[in-house]
Scaffold this motif. Structure first.
Motif, PDB file in Angstrom:
ATOM      1  N   SER A 104       0.951  -1.394  -0.477  1.00  0.00           N
ATOM      2  CA  SER A 104       0.294   0.403  -0.209  1.00  0.00           C
ATOM      3  C   SER A 104       1.116   1.218  -0.168  1.00  0.00           C
ATOM      4  O   SER A 104       1.982   1.388   0.514  1.00  0.00           O
ATOM      5  CB  SER A 104      -0.843   0.553   1.394  1.00  0.00           C
ATOM      6  N   ARG A 105       0.186   2.406  -0.548  1.00  0.00           N
ATOM      7  CA  ARG A 105       0.850   4.140  -0.929  1.00  0.00           C
ATOM      8  C   ARG A 105       0.011   4.828  -0.617  1.00  0.00           C
ATOM      9  O   ARG A 105      -1.070   4.711  -1.551  1.00  0.00           O
ATOM     10  CB  ARG A 105       1.789   3.822  -2.104  1.00  0.00           C
ATOM     11  N   LYS A 106       0.291   5.495  -0.136  1.00  0.00           N
ATOM     12  CA  LYS A 106      -0.950   6.566   0.517  1.00  0.00           C
ATOM     13  C   LYS A 106      -0.584   8.099   1.154  1.00  0.00           C
ATOM     14  O   LYS A 106       0.506   8.023   2.037  1.00  0.00           O
ATOM     15  CB  LYS A 106      -1.839   6.367   1.714  1.00  0.00           C
ATOM     16  N   ILE A 107      -0.700   9.785   0.510  1.00  0.00           N
ATOM     17  CA  ILE A 107      -0.322  10.585   0.683  1.00  0.00           C
ATOM     18  C   ILE A 107      -1.601  11.275   2.008  1.00  0.00           C
ATOM     19  O   ILE A 107      -2.552  11.497   1.362  1.00  0.00           O
ATOM     20  CB  ILE A 107       0.070  11.417  -0.442  1.00  0.00           C
ATOM     21  N   ARG A 125       2.278  16.656   5.348  1.00  0.00           N
ATOM     22  CA  ARG A 125       2.071  15.801   4.535  1.00  0.00           C
ATOM     23  C   ARG A 125       3.221  15.061   4.934  1.00  0.00           C
ATOM     24  O   ARG A 125       3.999  14.916   4.468  1.00  0.00           O
ATOM     25  CB  ARG A 125       2.213  16.266   2.947  1.00  0.00           C
ATOM     26  N   ILE A 126       2.442  13.573   4.853  1.00  0.00           N
ATOM     27  CA  ILE A 126       3.552  12.161   5.216  1.00  0.00           C
ATOM     28  C   ILE A 126       3.063  11.225   4.171  1.00  0.00           C
ATOM     29  O   ILE A 126       2.219  11.266   3.535  1.00  0.00           O
ATOM     30  CB  ILE A 126       2.620  11.418   6.627  1.00  0.00           C
ATOM     31  N   LEU A 127       4.366  10.616   3.601  1.00  0.00           N
ATOM     32  CA  LEU A 127       3.636   9.204   2.565  1.00  0.00           C
ATOM     33  C   LEU A 127       3.997   8.248   3.699  1.00  0.00           C
ATOM     34  O   LEU A 127       4.553   7.570   4.349  1.00  0.00           O
ATOM     35  CB  LEU A 127       5.231   9.099   1.603  1.00  0.00           C
ATOM     36  N   THR A 128       3.027   7.123   3.925  1.00  0.00           N
ATOM     37  CA  THR A 128       2.431   6.144   4.045  1.00  0.00           C
ATOM     38  C   THR A 128       2.999   4.576   2.956  1.00  0.00           C
ATOM     39  O   THR A 128       2.587   4.771   2.073  1.00  0.00           O
ATOM     40  CB  THR A 128       1.833   5.726   4.914  1.00  0.00           C
ATOM     41  N   LEU A 129       3.690   3.597   3.129  1.00  0.00           N
ATOM     42  CA  LEU A 129       4.104   2.752   2.534  1.00  0.00           C
ATOM     43  C   LEU A 129       4.048   1.278   4.076  1.00  0.00           C
ATOM     44  O   LEU A 129       4.557   1.610   4.957  1.00  0.00           O
ATOM     45  CB  LEU A 129       5.751   2.650   2.443  1.00  0.00           C
ATOM     46  N   GLN A 130       3.343   0.097   3.048  1.00  0.00           N
ATOM     47  CA  GLN A 130       3.835  -0.871   3.439  1.00  0.00           C
ATOM     48  C   GLN A 130       4.009  -2.376   2.471  1.00  0.00           C
ATOM     49  O   GLN A 130       3.530  -1.940   1.512  1.00  0.00           O
ATOM     50  CB  GLN A 130       1.803  -1.235   4.089  1.00  0.00           C
ATOM     51  N   CYS A 131       4.861  -2.576   2.598  1.00  0.00           N
ATOM     52  CA  CYS A 131       5.857  -3.708   2.471  1.00  0.00           C
ATOM     53  C   CYS A 131       6.282  -5.346   2.372  1.00  0.00           C
ATOM     54  O   CYS A 131       6.078  -4.868   4.201  1.00  0.00           O
ATOM     55  CB  CYS A 131       7.788  -2.931   2.034  1.00  0.00           C
ATOM     56  N   LEU A 132       6.533  -5.973   1.830  1.00  0.00           N
ATOM     57  CA  LEU A 132       6.664  -7.074   2.156  1.00  0.00           C
ATOM     58  C   LEU A 132       7.868  -7.874   1.636  1.00  0.00           C
ATOM     59  O   LEU A 132       7.571  -7.815   0.333  1.00  0.00           O
ATOM     60  CB  LEU A 132       5.662  -8.250   1.309  1.00  0.00           C
ATOM     61  N   GLU A 144       6.683  -1.237   7.949  1.00  0.00           N
ATOM     62  CA  GLU A 144       5.325   0.216   7.763  1.00  0.00           C
ATOM     63  C   GLU A 144       6.605   1.171   8.140  1.00  0.00           C
ATOM     64  O   GLU A 144       7.406   1.032   8.957  1.00  0.00           O
ATOM     65  CB  GLU A 144       4.665  -0.076   8.856  1.00  0.00           C
ATOM     66  N   ARG A 145       6.321   2.063   6.681  1.00  0.00           N
ATOM     67  CA  ARG A 145       6.706   3.508   7.651  1.00  0.00           C
ATOM     68  C   ARG A 145       6.225   4.450   7.088  1.00  0.00           C
ATOM     69  O   ARG A 145       5.668   4.975   5.840  1.00  0.00           O
ATOM     70  CB  ARG A 145       7.962   3.148   6.028  1.00  0.00           C
ATOM     71  N   LEU A 146       6.741   5.558   7.774  1.00  0.00           N
ATOM     72  CA  LEU A 146       5.746   6.968   7.157  1.00  0.00           C
ATOM     73  C   LEU A 146       6.921   7.772   7.054  1.00  0.00           C
ATOM     74  O   LEU A 146       8.508   7.544   7.145  1.00  0.00           O
ATOM     75  CB  LEU A 146       5.523   7.219   8.681  1.00  0.00           C
ATOM     76  N   ILE A 147       6.733   8.522   5.968  1.00  0.00           N
ATOM     77  CA  ILE A 147       8.139   9.215   5.118  1.00  0.00           C
ATOM     78  C   ILE A 147       7.940  11.024   5.529  1.00  0.00           C
ATOM     79  O   ILE A 147       6.055  10.924   5.320  1.00  0.00           O
ATOM     80  CB  ILE A 147       8.564   8.555   4.200  1.00  0.00           C
ATOM     81  N   SER A 148       7.802  11.715   6.430  1.00  0.00           N
ATOM     82  CA  SER A 148       7.872  13.203   6.848  1.00  0.00           C
ATOM     83  C   SER A 148       8.042  14.170   4.778  1.00  0.00           C
ATOM     84  O   SER A 148       9.351  13.957   4.420  1.00  0.00           O
ATOM     85  CB  SER A 148       8.717  13.584   6.933  1.00  0.00           C
ATOM     86  N   ASP A 159       8.490   5.024  -7.881  1.00  0.00           N
ATOM     87  CA  ASP A 159       7.709   4.320  -7.733  1.00  0.00           C
ATOM     88  C   ASP A 159       8.504   3.275  -6.715  1.00  0.00           C
ATOM     89  O   ASP A 159      10.066   2.643  -6.948  1.00  0.00           O
ATOM     90  CB  ASP A 159       8.204   4.054  -9.167  1.00  0.00           C
ATOM     91  N   PHE A 160       7.970   3.108  -6.001  1.00  0.00           N
ATOM     92  CA  PHE A 160       8.859   2.222  -4.655  1.00  0.00           C
ATOM     93  C   PHE A 160       8.002   1.018  -4.818  1.00  0.00           C
ATOM     94  O   PHE A 160       7.672   0.145  -4.178  1.00  0.00           O
ATOM     95  CB  PHE A 160       7.656   2.387  -3.282  1.00  0.00           C
ATOM     96  N   THR A 161       7.251   0.865  -5.820  1.00  0.00           N
ATOM     97  CA  THR A 161       6.917  -0.338  -6.699  1.00  0.00           C
ATOM     98  C   THR A 161       8.551  -1.300  -7.013  1.00  0.00           C
ATOM     99  O   THR A 161       7.694  -2.577  -7.286  1.00  0.00           O
ATOM    100  CB  THR A 161       5.273  -0.389  -8.026  1.00  0.00           C
ATOM    101  N   ARG A 162       9.045  -0.633  -7.489  1.00  0.00           N
ATOM    102  CA  ARG A 162       9.901  -1.082  -7.945  1.00  0.00           C
ATOM    103  C   ARG A 162      11.611  -1.104  -7.053  1.00  0.00           C
ATOM    104  O   ARG A 162      12.398  -1.981  -7.159  1.00  0.00           O
ATOM    105  CB  ARG A 162      10.343  -0.028  -9.556  1.00  0.00           C
ATOM    106  N   THR A 163      11.268   0.035  -5.715  1.00  0.00           N
ATOM    107  CA  THR A 163      12.454   0.702  -5.677  1.00  0.00           C
ATOM    108  C   THR A 163      12.039   0.014  -3.786  1.00  0.00           C
ATOM    109  O   THR A 163      11.541   0.797  -3.464  1.00  0.00           O
ATOM    110  CB  THR A 163      13.401   2.214  -5.697  1.00  0.00           C
ATOM    111  N   PRO A 164      12.700  -0.078  -3.221  1.00  0.00           N
ATOM    112  CA  PRO A 164      12.583  -0.765  -1.794  1.00  0.00           C
ATOM    113  C   PRO A 164      12.402   0.208  -1.303  1.00  0.00           C
ATOM    114  O   PRO A 164      13.761   0.939  -0.876  1.00  0.00           O
ATOM    115  CB  PRO A 164      13.533  -1.996  -1.235  1.00  0.00           C
TER     116      PRO A 164
END
Length: 242
Positions: A104-107, A125-132, A144-148, A159-164
């Motif tokens: 998942s990816r949300k702003i 504003r933050i970017l939230t990501l969940q990755c496996l 599970e990550r938050l980025i300011s 493009d975090f679908t390609r890059t962790p």
């Protein structure tokens, strides 16, 4: 040049370089101008340039290499136990195939809980990501990550679908301080399903926050099945050797 002018100039040079590093303009590994280039740019002596660079090296912002020049450092966490891990590099370093999936990816605007996690003084504003992450096809960790986005606006276009995200942040975003929190947990049913384990199985939770100066960059929680991750530190006794 008078002593007072020299003092003012070397501080300005140091401040200018630090700003380029801490703003992210100069990424880790970037070569800063050679001493003779700084001398020409600021119209000063080699001694003044050296007085500007020495504190930057002492504070861990740059690495000075004889004949090669000075480079933006890759800061290391102030801990005897943990470095900032790059999961992709760790898995491939073991000789296992690495797999990654962005779940998942949300702003959004930071909530009160996000502000506490990131230590934000005001909403932003933050970017939230969940990755496996997977190793040899098996679930290895949930991220599970938050980025300011006020601290790292460039993250919005990645493009975090390609890059962790951890790999990208380590490679492109300089940081000056980090904090780890390690705990043993029983994870949620949803996380247990992703990890292909029973909810009763013990997991290791690693929470990390990083800062650049006073600005929080990211907060991440990594959840590992207890059998999948070891924390290893090697120590030597202080004082006299046995």
């Amino acid at each position: 040049m008078t002593g007072g002018a020299d003092t003012t100039l070397h501080k300005r040079i140091r401040s200018d370089i630090a700003e380029r590093i801490l703003s992210g303009d100069w990424a880790p590994g970037h070569r800063i101008p050679f001493e003779h280039e700084l001398m020409a740019q600021y119209g000063c002596s080699r001694m003044t340039v050296n007085k500007a660079l020495t504190p930057l090296a002492d504070n861990g912002l740059i690495v000075r290499r004889r004949r090669a020049g000075s480079f933006v450092a890759r800061p290391r966490i102030h801990s005897a136990v943990l470095d900032i891990p790059d999961i992709q590099a760790e898995i491939t370093g073991r000789g296992e195939p690495y797999g990654y999936e962005l779940l998942s990816r949300k702003i959004r605007t930071a909530s009160r809980r996000d502000n506490k996690s990131l230590e934000l003084a005001v909403s932003g504003r933050i970017l939230t990501l969940q990755c496996l992450h997977r190793a040899s096809g098996r679930p290895f960790a949930i991220e599970e990550r938050l980025i300011s986005l006020s601290a790292v606006p460039a993250a919005e276009a990645v493009d975090f679908t390609r890059t962790p995200p951890g790999t990208w942040l380590l490679g492109f975003v300089p940081w000056t301080e980090a904090e780890h929190k390690i705990s043993a947990i029983n994870t949620s049913k949803a996380s247990a399903k992703l990890l292909l384990i029973e909810p009763s199985v013990a997991c290791l939770s690693l929470e990390r926050r990083t800062w650049r100066g006073d600005d929080p960059i990211t907060h991440v929680r990594l959840t590992f099945p207890g059998e999948a991750y070891d924390l290893v530190a090697r120590f030597a006794p202080r004082g006299e050797k046995a």
